[in-house]
Design an enzyme around this catalytic site. Structure first.
Site, PDB file in Angstrom:
ATOM      1  N   LYS A  57       2.016   3.059  -2.583  1.00  0.00           N
ATOM      2  CA  LYS A  57       1.429   3.968  -3.580  1.00  0.00           C
ATOM      3  C   LYS A  57      -0.066   4.167  -3.332  1.00  0.00           C
ATOM      4  O   LYS A  57      -0.612   5.243  -3.623  1.00  0.00           O
ATOM      5  CB  LYS A  57       1.689   3.452  -4.992  1.00  0.00           C
ATOM      6  CG  LYS A  57       3.162   3.392  -5.366  1.00  0.00           C
ATOM      7  CD  LYS A  57       3.346   2.910  -6.798  1.00  0.00           C
ATOM      8  CE  LYS A  57       4.810   2.763  -7.144  1.00  0.00           C
ATOM      9  NZ  LYS A  57       5.444   1.608  -6.457  1.00  0.00           N
ATOM     10  N   CYS A 109       9.290  -1.080 -11.763  1.00  0.00           N
ATOM     11  CA  CYS A 109      10.582  -0.640 -11.246  1.00  0.00           C
ATOM     12  C   CYS A 109      11.689  -1.447 -11.924  1.00  0.00           C
ATOM     13  O   CYS A 109      12.562  -2.016 -11.281  1.00  0.00           O
ATOM     14  CB  CYS A 109      10.661  -0.760  -9.726  1.00  0.00           C
ATOM     15  SG  CYS A 109      10.279  -2.411  -9.071  1.00  0.00           S
ATOM     16  N   GLY A 114       0.761  -1.246   0.000  1.00  0.00           N
ATOM     17  CA  GLY A 114       0.000   0.000   0.000  1.00  0.00           C
ATOM     18  C   GLY A 114       0.791   1.295   0.000  1.00  0.00           C
ATOM     19  O   GLY A 114       0.239   2.353   0.295  1.00  0.00           O
ATOM     20  N   ASP A 152      -6.744 -12.286  -8.158  1.00  0.00           N
ATOM     21  CA  ASP A 152      -5.659 -12.409  -9.116  1.00  0.00           C
ATOM     22  C   ASP A 152      -5.918 -11.403 -10.230  1.00  0.00           C
ATOM     23  O   ASP A 152      -6.823 -11.577 -11.046  1.00  0.00           O
ATOM     24  CB  ASP A 152      -5.606 -13.838  -9.669  1.00  0.00           C
ATOM     25  CG  ASP A 152      -4.440 -14.051 -10.625  1.00  0.00           C
ATOM     26  OD1 ASP A 152      -3.843 -13.056 -11.088  1.00  0.00           O
ATOM     27  OD2 ASP A 152      -4.121 -15.217 -10.917  1.00  0.00           O
ATOM     28  N   ASP A 188      -4.916  -7.112  -4.512  1.00  0.00           N
ATOM     29  CA  ASP A 188      -3.672  -7.872  -4.529  1.00  0.00           C
ATOM     30  C   ASP A 188      -3.982  -9.349  -4.330  1.00  0.00           C
ATOM     31  O   ASP A 188      -5.025  -9.702  -3.761  1.00  0.00           O
ATOM     32  CB  ASP A 188      -2.698  -7.393  -3.443  1.00  0.00           C
ATOM     33  CG  ASP A 188      -1.259  -7.778  -3.754  1.00  0.00           C
ATOM     34  OD1 ASP A 188      -0.546  -6.958  -4.372  1.00  0.00           O
ATOM     35  OD2 ASP A 188      -0.838  -8.895  -3.398  1.00  0.00           O
TER      36      ASP A 188
END
Length: 451
Positions: A271, A388, A269, A316, A289
């Site tokens: 973001k 990322c 959590g 999912d 999630d």
């Protein structure tokens, strides 16, 4: 008796290898559990764990040249004893060389009786050769990829891939940056404080902080961070740790108070709570999630930060779900699971685990999540895809394939109201950061609009 920092470092490295865990939570738990004598010992433990992970390839290259046997067959625990001792010899200057060797030998005698003679011989050989040992590294001019791989301690397959993308000089710059200690960056919780107020409060508590360059919510810590979480500001939930590039992703989403926001692959959590803060805790964020443990952590974080408008759902994100929610969300953030290669400064263990084929497998998962996100977004809404990592198969190529499947979407090259990130958006409309160019973690994002 409290174990020494070197003994604890070997324990942690063994566990990281054995379980596939990440270094950061293991190290944090170890520092809480063991009352090390002083701040210097805590710093040494941290330096040994992260330094050994960062320079593991470099260290192994040297050990292989000192060892007459087959390095691959050596016990993992002995490898980590040698790595930590050799890292300290080559890169740190805290204890005499003889003491460093003696402690490694004693540690081996206690854990692997009979193998201490091997460790003693290898380390004494290294000390005898000196820090500027006479092993010839691969030549940068003749074989730049092998040189970068060995000297900068990155897997050869990854160096070759980056070299094809960026050329050898940029690859060398990127790998060097990945081996640097990253800055500690905070995001102010604007529901409870402001950047000037938090800065003043932290300075009153003895911390040195400066305002971050790109994120208007960020502060960078200058100096030790040992007591940061236990500070008054930390206990009140006035901030959380978050890299500056990561802080810019929620601003690319640019949510407005009162809107319906979907956060896919929300994790714990970090973001999600930023989205809620930008919305002034008004509207709704549905955080999805696969793992219930992460959603529990999100709920605890939201409560600490004073956030009441986040709902969680275990699902999912890559499968077909939420049929009743199709076309209802104003904005969707897909913070996709990825290889994480943009975070090697913070998670150096990733580069030794990742295989050449792994990014492609991530791409298939990411594509499925994006297809689901497209169905849940309303027309006129904004979809932000972020990772990322800095590999095209997880970023530019994935977005290109998504657009070929979804003609109703187009790239928006401007973040709109969140102009702080505009200088990091290229001519192709994609947001990019990297540790060697911006000083931040390596992030990618695409802003897409549904017509």
């Amino acid at each position: 008796m409290i174990p020494s920092p070197r003994s604890l470092a070997v324990d942690l490295l063994d566990r990281i290898d054995r379980t596939g865990a990440f270094a950061e939570p293991l190290l944090d738990a170890c520092l809480r559990r063991h009352a090390l004598a002083n701040a210097a010992d805590r710093h040494l433990l941290t330096s040994l764990v992260y330094g050994t992970l960062r320079m593991r390839g470099h260290l192994d290259w040297i050990i292989e040249r000192l060892y007459k046997g087959k390095f691959a067959s050596m016990q993992d625990g002995i490898k980590n004893i040698l790595r930590t001792a050799l890292y300290q010899f080559l890169f740190l200057e805290r204890i005499p060389d003889f003491a460093l060797v003696n402690e490694a030998v004693e540690l081996t005698r206690n854990r692997y009786p009979g193998r201490e003679h091997l460790v003693n011989a290898l380390l004494r050989n290294a000390v005898r050769r000196g820090r500027n040992h006479d092993f010839p590294y691969p030549d940068m001019g003749k074989n730049p990829e092998e040189h970068i791989s060995v000297v900068c301690s990155h897997p050869l397959w990854l160096v070759r891939r980056w070299s094809r993308m960026y050329g050898p000089e940029r690859t060398l710059s990127l790998c060097r940056a990945n081996n640097q200690v990253p800055p500690v960056t905070l995001r102010v919780n604007t529901l409870k404080s402001s950047r000037p107020l938090l800065k003043a409060l932290l300075e009153e508590e003895g911390f040195s902080v400066t305002e971050s360059h790109f994120s208007p919510d960020g502060l960078q810590l200058n100096g030790p961070s040992d007591d940061l979480r236990s500070s008054s500001a930390g206990r009140q939930g006035l901030f959380l740790l978050q890299d500056e590039a990561s802080q810019l992703i929620a601003r690319l989403v640019s949510p407005e108070p009162g809107e319906e926001i979907l956060d896919l692959c929300c994790g714990v959590g970090v973001k999600t709570t930023h989205l809620a803060a930008l919305m002034k805790n008004g509207g709704r964020v549905l955080a999805v999630d696969l793992y219930p443990g992460k959603l529990d952590a999100l709920n605890r974080l939201a409560a600490k930060m004073g956030i009441t408008m986040v709902e969680t759902l275990q699902a999912d994100a890559s499968t077909k779900w939420g049929e009743l929610l199709q076309g209802t969300f104003d904005r969707v953030l897909v913070d996709a699971p990825c290889s994480g290669l943009g975070t090697l400064r913070r998670n150096p263990e990733i580069k030794w685990r990742l295989k050449p084929q792994d990014p492609s497998s991530h791409g298939r998962l990411q594509a499925g999540i994006m297809d689901r996100a497209a169905a849940l977004l309303r027309r006129g809404g904004r979809l932000v895809y972020s990772t990322c990592t800095i590999l095209p198969e997880e970023n530019e190529l994935l977005i290109g394939n998504f657009l070929s499947r979804h003609g109703e979407f187009s790239i928006r090259s401007s973040p709109g109201a969140s102009s702080e990130a505009s200088t990091l958006i290229g001519e192709d409309g994609f947001f990019r950061t990297a540790p060697d160019t911006s000083g931040m973690d390596g992030f990618f994002a695409a802003i897409l609009v549904k017509h």
